[in-house]
Design a protein around this motif. Structure first.
Motif, PDB file in Angstrom:
ATOM      1  N   ASP A   1       0.825  -1.211   0.000  1.00 16.66           N
ATOM      2  CA  ASP A   1       0.000   0.000   0.000  1.00 16.66           C
ATOM      3  C   ASP A   1       0.860   1.262   0.000  1.00 16.66           C
ATOM      4  OD1 ASP A   1       0.762  -0.991   2.416  1.00 16.66           O
ATOM      5  OD2 ASP A   1      -1.123  -0.617   3.461  1.00 16.66           O
ATOM      6  N   GLU A   2       1.970   1.233   0.736  1.00 17.87           N
ATOM      7  CA  GLU A   2       2.823   2.417   0.772  1.00 17.87           C
ATOM      8  C   GLU A   2       3.440   2.674  -0.602  1.00 17.87           C
ATOM      9  OE1 GLU A   2       5.907   2.559   3.816  1.00 17.87           O
ATOM     10  OE2 GLU A   2       5.586   4.724   3.902  1.00 17.87           O
TER      11      GLU A   2
ATOM     12  N   TRP B   1       0.840   4.201  -2.906  1.00 20.83           N
ATOM     13  CA  TRP B   1       0.618   5.612  -2.610  1.00 20.83           C
ATOM     14  C   TRP B   1       1.760   6.471  -3.143  1.00 20.83           C
ATOM     15  CZ3 TRP B   1      -2.597   9.275  -1.993  1.00 20.83           C
ATOM     16  CH2 TRP B   1      -2.199  10.509  -1.467  1.00 20.83           C
ATOM     17  N   MET B   2       2.989   5.980  -2.963  1.00 20.13           N
ATOM     18  CA  MET B   2       4.138   6.785  -3.405  1.00 20.13           C
ATOM     19  C   MET B   2       4.135   6.955  -4.920  1.00 20.13           C
ATOM     20  SD  MET B   2       7.351   6.041  -0.933  1.00 20.13           S
ATOM     21  CE  MET B   2       7.487   4.298  -1.192  1.00 20.13           C
TER      22      MET B   2
ATOM     23  N   ALA C   1       1.489   9.446  -5.765  1.00 18.23           N
ATOM     24  CA  ALA C   1       1.933  10.787  -5.387  1.00 18.23           C
ATOM     25  C   ALA C   1       2.949  11.330  -6.387  1.00 18.23           C
ATOM     26  CB  ALA C   1       2.520  10.766  -3.974  1.00 18.23           C
ATOM     27  N   LEU C   2       3.866  10.475  -6.813  1.00 22.56           N
ATOM     28  CA  LEU C   2       4.889  10.928  -7.763  1.00 22.56           C
ATOM     29  C   LEU C   2       4.258  11.316  -9.097  1.00 22.56           C
ATOM     30  CD1 LEU C   2       7.901  11.377  -8.332  1.00 22.56           C
ATOM     31  CD2 LEU C   2       8.003   9.025  -9.175  1.00 22.56           C
TER      32      LEU C   2
ATOM     33  N   CYS D   1       2.669  14.628  -8.731  1.00 18.22           N
ATOM     34  CA  CYS D   1       3.649  15.720  -8.682  1.00 18.22           C
ATOM     35  C   CYS D   1       4.176  16.055 -10.075  1.00 18.22           C
ATOM     36  CB  CYS D   1       4.807  15.347  -7.760  1.00 18.22           C
ATOM     37  SG  CYS D   1       4.326  15.355  -6.029  1.00 18.22           S
TER      38      CYS D   1
ATOM     39  N   LEU E   1       6.226  15.879  -2.762  1.00 17.52           N
ATOM     40  CA  LEU E   1       6.226  14.414  -2.687  1.00 17.52           C
ATOM     41  C   LEU E   1       6.625  13.966  -1.282  1.00 17.52           C
ATOM     42  CD1 LEU E   1       5.943  11.723  -4.283  1.00 17.52           C
ATOM     43  CD2 LEU E   1       8.419  11.807  -4.594  1.00 17.52           C
TER      44      LEU E   1
ATOM     45  N   MET F   1       3.811  14.208   0.951  1.00 18.99           N
ATOM     46  CA  MET F   1       2.796  13.195   0.648  1.00 18.99           C
ATOM     47  C   MET F   1       3.246  11.822   1.140  1.00 18.99           C
ATOM     48  SD  MET F   1       1.268  14.576  -2.955  1.00 18.99           S
ATOM     49  CE  MET F   1      -0.136  13.514  -3.019  1.00 18.99           C
ATOM     50  N   ILE F   2       4.544  11.572   1.103  1.00 17.94           N
ATOM     51  CA  ILE F   2       5.034  10.297   1.646  1.00 17.94           C
ATOM     52  C   ILE F   2       4.761  10.247   3.154  1.00 17.94           C
ATOM     53  CG2 ILE F   2       7.110   8.952   2.130  1.00 17.94           C
ATOM     54  CD1 ILE F   2       8.193   9.856  -0.596  1.00 17.94           C
TER      55      ILE F   2
ATOM     56  N   PHE G   1       1.295   9.443   4.272  1.00 18.81           N
ATOM     57  CA  PHE G   1       0.965   8.030   4.434  1.00 18.81           C
ATOM     58  C   PHE G   1       1.748   7.425   5.605  1.00 18.81           C
ATOM     59  CE2 PHE G   1       1.314   3.522   3.826  1.00 18.81           C
ATOM     60  CZ  PHE G   1       0.055   3.148   3.380  1.00 18.81           C
ATOM     61  N   ALA G   2       3.028   7.751   5.672  1.00 19.25           N
ATOM     62  CA  ALA G   2       3.915   7.072   6.628  1.00 19.25           C
ATOM     63  C   ALA G   2       3.528   7.370   8.076  1.00 19.25           C
ATOM     64  CB  ALA G   2       5.369   7.466   6.374  1.00 19.25           C
TER      65      ALA G   2
ATOM     66  N   ALA H   1      -1.536  -0.978   5.952  1.00 21.16           N
ATOM     67  CA  ALA H   1      -2.334   0.090   6.552  1.00 21.16           C
ATOM     68  C   ALA H   1      -3.482   0.480   5.616  1.00 21.16           C
ATOM     69  CB  ALA H   1      -1.462   1.296   6.855  1.00 21.16           C
ATOM     70  N   PRO H   2      -4.468  -0.414   5.463  1.00 24.12           N
ATOM     71  CA  PRO H   2      -5.543  -0.129   4.508  1.00 24.12           C
ATOM     72  C   PRO H   2      -6.358   1.113   4.874  1.00 24.12           C
ATOM     73  CG  PRO H   2      -6.045  -2.066   5.838  1.00 24.12           C
ATOM     74  CD  PRO H   2      -4.631  -1.712   6.124  1.00 24.12           C
TER      75      PRO H   2
ATOM     76  N   LEU I   1      -4.583   4.084   3.714  1.00 21.59           N
ATOM     77  CA  LEU I   1      -4.651   4.193   2.252  1.00 21.59           C
ATOM     78  C   LEU I   1      -5.969   4.846   1.829  1.00 21.59           C
ATOM     79  CD1 LEU I   1      -2.927   3.497  -0.210  1.00 21.59           C
ATOM     80  CD2 LEU I   1      -4.270   1.415  -0.459  1.00 21.59           C
TER      81      LEU I   1
ATOM     82  N   THR J   1      -5.787   8.539   2.574  1.00 24.79           N
ATOM     83  CA  THR J   1      -4.966   9.295   1.627  1.00 24.79           C
ATOM     84  C   THR J   1      -5.700   9.459   0.286  1.00 24.79           C
ATOM     85  OG1 THR J   1      -3.788   7.260   1.111  1.00 24.79           O
ATOM     86  CG2 THR J   1      -2.699   8.794   2.608  1.00 24.79           C
ATOM     87  N   PHE J   2      -6.533   8.462  -0.065  1.00 22.97           N
ATOM     88  CA  PHE J   2      -7.310   8.625  -1.294  1.00 22.97           C
ATOM     89  C   PHE J   2      -8.364   9.720  -1.147  1.00 22.97           C
ATOM     90  CE2 PHE J   2      -5.902   4.299  -2.782  1.00 22.97           C
ATOM     91  CZ  PHE J   2      -5.229   4.797  -3.882  1.00 22.97           C
TER      92      PHE J   2
ATOM     93  N   PHE K   1      -7.970  12.295   0.683  1.00 24.85           N
ATOM     94  CA  PHE K   1      -7.167  13.505   0.536  1.00 24.85           C
ATOM     95  C   PHE K   1      -6.940  13.830  -0.937  1.00 24.85           C
ATOM     96  CE2 PHE K   1      -2.920  15.217  -0.216  1.00 24.85           C
ATOM     97  CZ  PHE K   1      -3.027  16.437   0.411  1.00 24.85           C
ATOM     98  N   LEU K   2      -6.604  12.800  -1.690  1.00 21.08           N
ATOM     99  CA  LEU K   2      -6.331  12.978  -3.118  1.00 21.08           C
ATOM    100  C   LEU K   2      -7.551  13.566  -3.843  1.00 21.08           C
ATOM    101  CD1 LEU K   2      -3.958  12.293  -4.996  1.00 21.08           C
ATOM    102  CD2 LEU K   2      -5.180  10.215  -5.622  1.00 21.08           C
TER     103      LEU K   2
ATOM    104  N   PHE L   1      -7.996  17.168  -2.894  1.00 21.95           N
ATOM    105  CA  PHE L   1      -6.988  17.954  -3.592  1.00 21.95           C
ATOM    106  C   PHE L   1      -7.395  18.191  -5.039  1.00 21.95           C
ATOM    107  CE2 PHE L   1      -3.328  18.193  -6.402  1.00 21.95           C
ATOM    108  CZ  PHE L   1      -2.703  19.310  -5.898  1.00 21.95           C
ATOM    109  N   LEU L   2      -7.799  17.120  -5.728  1.00 24.62           N
ATOM    110  CA  LEU L   2      -8.146  17.268  -7.146  1.00 24.62           C
ATOM    111  C   LEU L   2      -9.345  18.193  -7.327  1.00 24.62           C
ATOM    112  CD1 LEU L   2      -7.523  13.649  -8.459  1.00 24.62           C
ATOM    113  CD2 LEU L   2      -6.166  15.715  -8.915  1.00 24.62           C
TER     114      LEU L   2
END
Lengths: 306, 576
Positions: A18-19, A22-23, A26-27, A30, B322, B325-326, B329-330, B544-545, B548, B551-552, B554-555, B558-559
């Motif tokens: 999943d990470e 997401w990355m 995200a890339l 960007c 980026l 954004m990492i 999630f992290a 970590a569903p 995830l 974060t979607f 959020f996406l 954002f859009l």
């Protein structure tokens, strides 16, 4: 374990699915943002220009003055109104605390606006269309605008420029046809009044001096602070000023002076020498003016007593 | 002062060298706490709280000035206090707190001593002196120039000198941080790799050096100019370099704030980044791709070309964005993963609903993440693109954006972690835990209202740093869209709620530190310090569903905001 050394092998731990997902998303996002900006330069209609000319505050003030003289069609609240030709160069100057001139533009026509400041940094903010640009002294920013909707627009200043900042507001009128001028009270503003041609060696009559003084009042923007209607929002009004006993401060000490030709000359050339009581916070900037200009301005001030 | 210190005080000889230091072993965490470092942490934290009080006092007056029905201050005092608020909030409060954090992360967490306590006090003295001088000059009316002090607006030379002294002090503090790291490394006090928290702080410190160098580059010539020794400071050059300080310093805040998020994950649920390499790489991206952050402030300026603007805001792929954004999630996944290992495994969000919400440090952190991402982050990226900047530049939407990042994000995080600092560093029990549980929520709600209404007002064209939206004294007037009245009211309400929340926080902190019962051991600890979450069972699929999904969401937000802003831009006049 953010407070302890990471567990052994942390460097080689596989990134979870999943990470990783997401990355990558995200890339891509960007990169897309970057591509989008570039593409907007190709297909979009709103792009800040890259054209700047180095100038000086004095030079730009002269250019603006010459431009206004040539294209002026009237006056609105002490600010000259100009109606430039489409596709021509237009000069707009910000100064403490006004935008000059007021522009009459035609809808869907392009105008090359040269924008600069006479003193500090200002912010050109056209409302309600909400377009905002930075204005520096000694940089001439060339922005080619094409208004897309007719109407009355205001130019406010949105970069702090001193105590009078909140009253710094100008105007742009966008018309479709000449008849629209009526809506804005500009129906007589179709062509410029014939200026008095300066002739070497000729003595001007007092009446002519008053007219020329009023032109200078408008061009130099005295009206931004000095009203002729008896109100004094930023600087003392000129109505009834001449011959008046004025309370001033000289080096912080109170004094009384008679407003005469000599005092007016001094106030223009060295404004901070004697400061009128009540206007200590809005000290006038230095106004480099020629002797004859001062003479005409004085004639104009005198005329306001009648 | 020795009666404040509890636990065992020891004087140890380090094995490698004869460099013993006076410390106590914390009876709660087991860390060795250098007593000289502890005093410096306390001093800097106290100065931070004082600065915050000054900042919010000005802030509430400013809110009620811009709220036109009350229009409290005169023009002169409005602009004066905007300058004062900016300096105290954005510089003094944040940097004092960060210096305290840097000392904490480089000594206590690493079980090591402070390299040069005396220099630490010199640094502190310089910073306090800078604060006093600059604030004094502002309040006597000699520096009505805004925090940015764009030339040719000129302040009294002492104003610039105050800021320079503060910056030199802060730089010295950063150098001492690196000194502490060196000692810890040499004396091998923490194992092979720096803990993630300290690693994050180290990236913050590296960015701080770059930032403070830009600061010196611009403030020293400006100081000389104000003395009359230099004729002219080019206004465009000034703005370019000043924002090398002004914007890059926000990246210090981000790095410090994210480090604390990881720390709170550890303290509250025993969590850790699910992949430390990823988190650390993201921190490094901050250092590498923030260098010309000032480009974001020059997007509608003359002097630099579009190619320069587009390139320097993004370096083709927005790697600093980026990085955030990492972390987006992290950080949450570190909580989720730990909670799942504690057994809160049901569905997508049990880990969140069963989280320690009564721990104010935890709720502060989660709310800070939400505010930073959804309000500050989205608008930051969109406003920072070359063309969309046209519709927001210098409007009140810009402070609205950074209320989302630096106030809901950084300030709320710092306020939250203070709930741990009171028992662990000041060794006092918290008085008013009931209030403390509510305070982060109140702050979040207040600031969310404040910043969202400021963003909307800005989109309607309302300028920032503007005393009178009726334009009195001007040759013309302008009436904004009538909707502004509603949002001004909302902003006033939000500002008031946030102000009350900060006052509650300050009262809790001051009362606890001065009159709180002394800590006598782990039983007095009101906030959990979680043991490490049990190790993960091997699992396939998503770690970590829930994160995830978030974060979607959020996406999508954002859009939506992205396309909305570009649509508004497309409706304006043509310009090229």
């Amino acid at each position: 374990m953010s407070l302890l050394s990471p567990a052994e092998g942390w460097y080689y731990k596989k990134v979870s699915k999943d990470e990783k997902m997401w990355m990558i998303i995200a890339l891509i996002l960007c990169i897309m943002l970057f591509v989008w900006m570039v593409m907007w330069h190709v297909y979009g209609k709103q792009n800040p220009s890259s054209t700047t000319y180095k100038t000086s505050t004095v030079e730009f003030a002269e250019l603006t003055e010459a431009f206004i003289k040539k294209n002026m069609v009237g006056v609105d609240n002490g600010i000259p109104v100009v109606r430039p030709n489409p596709n021509s160069d237009v000069f707009v100057m910000g100064e403490m605390w006004r935008w000059s001139p007021v522009l009459i533009m035609e809808v869907n026509q392009s105008y090359k606006l040269h924008i600069s400041s006479k003193d500090v940094v200002h912010g050109l903010s056209i409302q309600p269309v909400n377009m905002n640009f930075q204005v520096y002294p000694s940089y001439d920013y060339l922005l080619e605008f094409k208004p897309t909707e007719p109407g009355e627009y205001k130019v406010i200043c949105n970069e702090f420029c001193g105590i009078g900042h909140a009253g710094m507001i100008g105007k742009i009128v966008v018309i479709e046809k000449d008849e629209d001028l009526k809506k804005y009270g500009y129906e007589n503003f179709k062509k410029a009044p014939v200026p008095i041609i300066a002739e070497e060696g000729r003595e001007y009559s007092e009446a002519e001096k008053v007219i020329m003084g009023e032109q200078i009042y408008t061009l130099k923007g005295c009206g931004a602070c000095h009203k002729t209607d008896g109100t004094s929002p930023i600087g003392p009004t000129w109505k009834g000023l001449y011959g008046k006993e004025e309370k001033v401060k000289v080096d912080g000490k109170p004094a009384t002076v008679l407003v005469d030709e000599e005092y007016i000359r001094e106030s223009i050339l060295e404004p901070s020498k004697k400061i009128t009581v009540g206007f200590e916070k809005t000290i006038m900037p230095k106004m480099p003016m020629k002797d004859d200009e001062i003479e005409y301005i004085t004639a104009f001030i005198k005329s306001l007593n009648k | 002062m020795s009666n404040i210190i509890h636990g065992d005080i020891e004087y140890t000889e380090s094995p490698q060298e004869q460099t013993g230091f006076l410390h106590r072993v914390c009876d709660i965490t087991g860390f060795k706490v250098d007593l000289s470092s502890e005093k410096l942490i306390r001093a800097n934290a106290v100065a931070a709280v004082v600065s915050l009080l000054l900042a919010v006092t000005a802030a509430i007056l400013l809110v009620f000035t811009r709220y036109q029905p009350i229009h409290l201050l005169s023009a002169e005092w409005y602009y004066r206090l905007v300058t004062f608020h900016g300096l105290n909030a954005l510089i003094f409060w944040i940097i004092f707190f960060e210096i305290a954090g840097l000392y904490f992360g480089s000594t206590v967490i690493l079980n090591t001593r402070f390299c040069a306590p005396r220099l630490g006090w010199i640094s502190f003295g310089l910073m306090v002196l800078g604060l006093i001088i600059s604030n004094y000059i502002i309040l006597i009316g000699q520096a009505d120039v805004m925090l940015t002090s764009y030339t040719p607006l000129k302040a009294h030379p002492l104003y610039y000198l105050g800021i320079i002294l503060f910056a030199v002090g802060a730089l010295l503090g950063v150098v001492l941080f690196f000194g502490n790291l060196m000692i810890a490394r040499r004396e091998n006090t923490y194992g092979d790799s720096l803990p993630l928290f300290t690693y994050g702080l180290m990236t913050a410190a590296i960015i701080a050096v770059i930032t403070l160098a830009s600061g010196a580059l611009i403030y020293i010539p400006t100081f000389l100019w104000s003395l009359g020794l230099i004729d002219n400071i080019d206004p465009a050059m000034y703005k370019l370099i000043w924002w090398g300080l002004g914007h890059s310093s926000q990246q210090i805040n981000v790095a410090a704030m994210v480090s604390i998020w990881y720390m709170v994950s550890f303290l509250s649920v025993g969590g850790t980044s699910i992949n430390e390499k990823v988190s650390r790489t993201a921190f490094v991206l901050y250092i590498l791709f923030i260098c010309l952050a000032s480009a974001h402030h020059l997007l509608t300026d003359p002097g630099v070309s579009s190619a320069w603007k587009v390139w320097n805001t993004s370096y083709a792929m927005y790697l600093a964005v980026l990085a955030s954004m990492i972390h987006a999630f992290a950080v949450p996944s570190s909580y989720e993963s730990a909670q799942r290992r504690w057994g809160y495994n049901k569905g997508l969000f049990e880990w969140l609903s069963k989280a320690p919400w009564s721990n104010p440090a935890f709720s502060s952190t989660i709310l800070a993440i939400i505010g930073f991402g959804f309000i500050g982050g989205t608008t930051g990226v969109i406003f920072g693109m070359e063309q969309t900047n046209i519709i927001v530049h210098n409007t009140i939407a810009i402070p609205g954006h950074f209320k989302g990042t630096v106030v809901i994000g950084t300030t709320l995080t710092f306020m939250g972690i203070t709930y741990y600092l009171i028992p662990l560093i000041f060794r006092r029990k918290i008085i008013g835990m009931g209030w403390a549980r509510w305070q982060p929520w109140l702050f979040f709600i207040g600031l969310a209202l404040l910043s969202i209404s400021m963003i909307v007002l800005g989109q309607l064209g309302v300028p920032r740093r503007h005393w009178d939206s009726t334009f009195s004294g001007g040759p013309f007037t302008y009436n904004f869209n009538p909707a502004v009245d509603f949002f001004w009211t909302l902003m006033m309400l939000g500002g008031s709620i946030a102000f009350i929340s900060v006052i509650i926080w300050i009262v809790i902190v001051v009362v606890s530190v001065l009159w709180g019962p002394k800590m006598t051991g782990p039983k007095d600890m009101q906030l959990t310090i979680s043991p490490l979450a049990p190790p993960a069972k091997s699992h396939k699929g998503f770690e970590a569903p829930g994160t995830l999904v978030l974060t979607f969401v959020f996406l999508l937000v954002f859009l939506a905001l992205f396309f909305l802003n570009w649509k508004w831009l497309a409706a304006t006049w043509y310009v090229k």
